[in-house]
Design an enzyme around this catalytic site. Sequence first.
Site, PDB file in Angstrom:
ATOM      1  N   SER A  85      14.982 -34.023  32.167  1.00  0.00           N
ATOM      2  CA  SER A  85      14.933 -34.819  33.382  1.00  0.00           C
ATOM      3  C   SER A  85      14.354 -36.203  33.082  1.00  0.00           C
ATOM      4  O   SER A  85      14.850 -36.901  32.208  1.00  0.00           O
ATOM      5  CB  SER A  85      14.140 -34.070  34.458  1.00  0.00           C
ATOM      6  OG  SER A  85      14.410 -34.600  35.735  1.00  0.00           O
ATOM      7  N   ASP A  88      20.020 -30.383  36.458  1.00  0.00           N
ATOM      8  CA  ASP A  88      18.720 -30.699  35.861  1.00  0.00           C
ATOM      9  C   ASP A  88      18.226 -29.572  34.946  1.00  0.00           C
ATOM     10  O   ASP A  88      18.254 -28.395  35.318  1.00  0.00           O
ATOM     11  CB  ASP A  88      17.706 -30.948  36.976  1.00  0.00           C
ATOM     12  CG  ASP A  88      16.469 -31.685  36.498  1.00  0.00           C
ATOM     13  OD1 ASP A  88      15.810 -31.203  35.557  1.00  0.00           O
ATOM     14  OD2 ASP A  88      16.167 -32.752  37.059  1.00  0.00           O
TER      15      ASP A  88
END
Length: 747
Positions: A75, A220
């Site tokens: 991320s 993610d």
Amino acid sequence: MAKRLRRGGTLALAMFAALQAVNAAEPPAAAREPGARPRIGLVLGGGGAKGAAHIGVIKVLEELRVPIDCIAGTSMGAIVGAAYATGLSAHELEKVITAVNWKETLQSAPRQDVPVHRKFQDFIFTLGFEIGYKNGKITLPGGIVPTHQIEALFRRIVAGARQTSDFDQLPIPFRAVATDLESGQMAVFDRGDLTVAMRASMAVPGAFAPVDYNGHLYADGMLVRNLPVDVARQTCADVVIAVPVGNPPLKREDLGGALSVAGQAMNIAIEANEKAQLATLTSKDVTVPVILPGISSGDFAKVPEAIPIGEEAARKVAAALSRYSLPPREYAEWRQDVGKVAGAPKVKIDEVRLSGFKVTNPEVYKTFIATKPGDIYDPAKADADTTRLVARRDFTSVNYQLTEENNRNVLTYNATEKPWGPNYVLFDANLSTDFKGDTAFGLRMDYEKRWLNALGGEWRNSFQIGRPNIFASEFYQPLDYNQRFFIAPSVYANQTLQYLYFGDTTVAQMDVRRYGAKLDGGIAFGSWGEFRLGVVRGGLVATNKVANPAIPEPNYNGVGGVNLRFVYDQLDKRLFPTSGYYAQVNGYSSQTGFGGEQTYKLNVNTSAVYSRGRNVFVVALRGGTDFDTNPPFYDQFQTGGLFSFSGYRNGQLIGREYAFGGVTLRRRVADLSETFGTGIYAGASLETGNVFQRLDGSTARGTLTGGSLYLGIDSKLGPIYVAYGQSQGGHTALYLYIGSSVEAFRF
């Protein structure tokens, strides 16, 4: 025999290592030379805006002269890690990240690049939440936050690494971690398009659309590996420096709402896979835990505040980190090697190619690409091309890639069409009141079908229930591939209650109903302007709801004549703009041959917007005249209300001519999270002007002066205004606007 035994031993060791890799999913790093320094892997955890703290940690690592041999990130950790892996120093990283206007970056393409005929939707449908209607079903977007400008930012950050698709060939070998949405497994990006890897790693479900790449959908990496220690070990690491970022634990009293409970549940799941990775660390490794009170994952406006918190956390474990410091000369040599970034290749482009166009026509979009075969490859120019394409609102994103095919340099623009298009539905609501009985509301819907033909014809239908009731349908047909010339036939019908005043007294309430058909032709001037000229034919019915013998009551009037409109629109936002210019000129010539009365009207509306820090200044000039042709009351100029002779009621001043000038100041007094909007503003306006040859016969001499004080909220639910206005002669008014009422259009 000895040689065979050595070979057999080597084979056995290799088999043992392979078994360990399968069982532990954590194979040891490749063998290193005896006596060499341990290879250090930097592991940067996910955390949204909190991940900016990684830059502070890297600053301390550089101060302590700790070299990094590979990086694994998830991320925001993948964003910072990729940038550092391309050779940027901590100082350069901080400069780049803190200079980003995150509120703008988390928007779609800049509004200045949007075609004018689509900009009009911005103030009518302020929610901005577009859904699709496809195959007889409502289809929702994959995420609520546009991603194109984010990808463009990533490309600028890692510009020096574009010439390699092998992440081991970066100045520092790099890995980005994402989640394969179909299998639920961890996906490790070690090659390909670095920007795509960064985007995939931070595609927060629900916020950002998943990344469709090489036949897989990625989200993610926090879902499976928020702190990828094992990935760093597989890449190179003998020693791991792990940097998890988080918030202080929530207290029971903070878990009262559904959103807070859901957020905490997600945090628990993420922390579980993070703790499993931390448990694998040994005494050789170093953990740099960073706790960021008051900064959530979505607080990108607080990115600069996160960096010093990361520094402080790293200094607390400086003794452990210093074990891996290099002598100054040796570190300088390492830093010099890492900093040698080749930059984007200086090559001539042999071919420009478009891909991903399924519903849309690439022949149309070729006309909006400035980069041509024979040009020298310029990343900034290619970035501008992609932004220009996305601004036309048919794509979620457009990226580009320079490749070599048969000794030819090919620049390919890869477009991702909106999966929920090309038919779109927008909803909106609005309310306005002056707390004196004049209250209006509306529920709106817009249905638009695009790409009905190869030139990009589109059919738009708009409805509103409330005040006014509206129906409008327009077919917008470009006449050439560059969409410069167009025709636009349309039909309309609307009904509203129009109040007429004598001084401060309401003397009539008119039910005014209009209907008709138009045929416009025009020229689109790129994305900054549009000119239309057309004819209109229709009718009008007006009846008194509150009878007054002083007011004429037409039962029917023909409407017919010639319209012209010129628009210049380069505002960065339609509502609460912070920069840019706007001008609109409307002309109408009513002709008896078209069924109307012989009258003429001209209306001019201009605005200029400037910003300085948190302060925004708007200068507005407006005016209109009927050229002494005395049109009926329903075609005269109707003004009054907030920012337009504040202190008077909405539409209280009606006359055949008017002039207005105003200056508005607003200051952002509070920031909103990107999830909820932009900010809260406090402001004031100063106004002057007058309305002449008024309908009520009152004398208009000199100028009227006045102003307002207001509070404005730029929210995801649309603009909200609460205001007090006062004008010369003791006229005062309170206003409340929620949503995009016509008055809010005045800024």
